[in-house]
Design a protein around this motif. Structure first.
Motif: not given
Length: 305
Positions: A216-234
């Motif tokens: 599964p896609l996992m959002v992990v610290q230090g990744s670019v996706m982490a910022k998108a998830w934290q801002s509600g865009r992912l």
């Protein structure tokens, strides 16, 4: 009810051929990645933080010491092992260095083979020949390719640094060397749905593959996706969504293809989401239940999600 009742797993496959249990031991050989060091890009794939899957391994530990450490963590000691070069791109280096690292692992007691995790665009003919030589010596050899998706738009969106044709080229070469390929696929990448997962699976099967690994896609610290998830865009898959989609792919996969993994876990605090990835058993149990009701691997019996 066990996963092996419904899925042709790497564990059951190895046990049938070696007549005893064989486990993978993860090795971090301090490789880097051409998508991080500037060769083809910087920053890496948008989902990537190597610590989410490699764990904390001190830099000073040798290959032999890492293997000993991993063996000590196993509950069952009287078993055989595959040395798994997992972290980053494990074919990205000078040939002599690769030879020395692989040989150190294969020389370790109870190690019967190696699994080499890498990118499709970082596998040279010399490396394939080396892996083929090990195989001719009776060693178990798996080339694990991180594809994630066969959709070129998705690969570009996640900053993968290669397209699907790069994967096809290396798979064709691996087949010529008769090396088994295990392809890694991620469910839940941005912009993808069940149609994309099905198309990726079908393309991979059409090109020929010996093993699959689902994540599964996992959002992990230090990744670019982490910022998108934290801002509600992912958005990320729920446990139920992942189970249904993974089971759908498993059911459509021929029985002779070996599943090295049907889910994945990561540890807090590295893992940000989804929280259900912190534990192994809930998704595995749910996948077993779903397959028991809708058809096991190779049945094609799971309806489209």
């Amino acid at each position: 009810m066990q996963l092996t009742d419904f899925v042709h797993t790497i564990g059951s496959d190895l046990r049938s051929r070696y007549q005893q249990r064989v486990r993978k031991l993860t090795i971090d050989a301090q490789f880097t990645c051409p998508n991080r060091d500037g060769t083809i890009g910087r920053g890496g794939c948008t989902f990537c933080n190597v610590n989410s899957f490699a764990g904390d391994i001190p830099d000073e530990l040798s290959i032999e010491e890492q293997l000993c450490q991993r063996k000590a963590e196993m509950k069952h000691q009287n078993i055989l092992y595959l040395a798994y070069f997992q972290a980053y791109t494990s074919t990205y280096g000078e040939y002599q260095k690769l030879y020395q690292l692989y040989q150190q692992a294969l020389d370790a007691p109870q190690v019967v083979g190696i699994c080499v995790g890498t990118r499709p665009d970082c596998v040279s003919d010399k490396v394939l020949q080396l892996l083929s030589d090990y195989q001719s010596q009776g060693k178990e050899v798996w080339l694990e390719l991180g594809l994630q998706s066969a959709n070129d738009r998705t690969l570009k969106r996640i900053n993968r640094g290669h397209d699907y044709s790069a994967y096809q080229r290396v798979v064709e070469k691996a087949h010529r060397y008769q090396i088994k390929v295990c392809t890694h696929l991620i469910l839940g990448l941005p912009g993808e749905d069940s149609d994309d997962y099905n198309q990726t699976l079908q393309r991979v099967l059409d090109d020929g593959v010996s093993g699959l690994k689902l994540h599964p896609l996992m959002v992990v610290q230090g990744s670019v996706m982490a910022k998108a998830w934290q801002s509600g865009r992912l958005s990320i898959l729920s446990l139920d969504e992942y189970v249904k989609n993974a089971a759908m792919l498993i059911a459509k996969t021929p029985w002779d293809v070996v599943f090295h993994r049907v889910c994945a876990t990561a540890r807090a605090p590295t893992l940000l989401a989804p929280h259900w990835c912190e534990r192994q058993w809930p998704p595995l149990t749910a996948i077993c239940q779903y397959l028991s009701e809708n058809g096991k691997q190779g049945s094609g019996g799971v309806s489209k999600v």
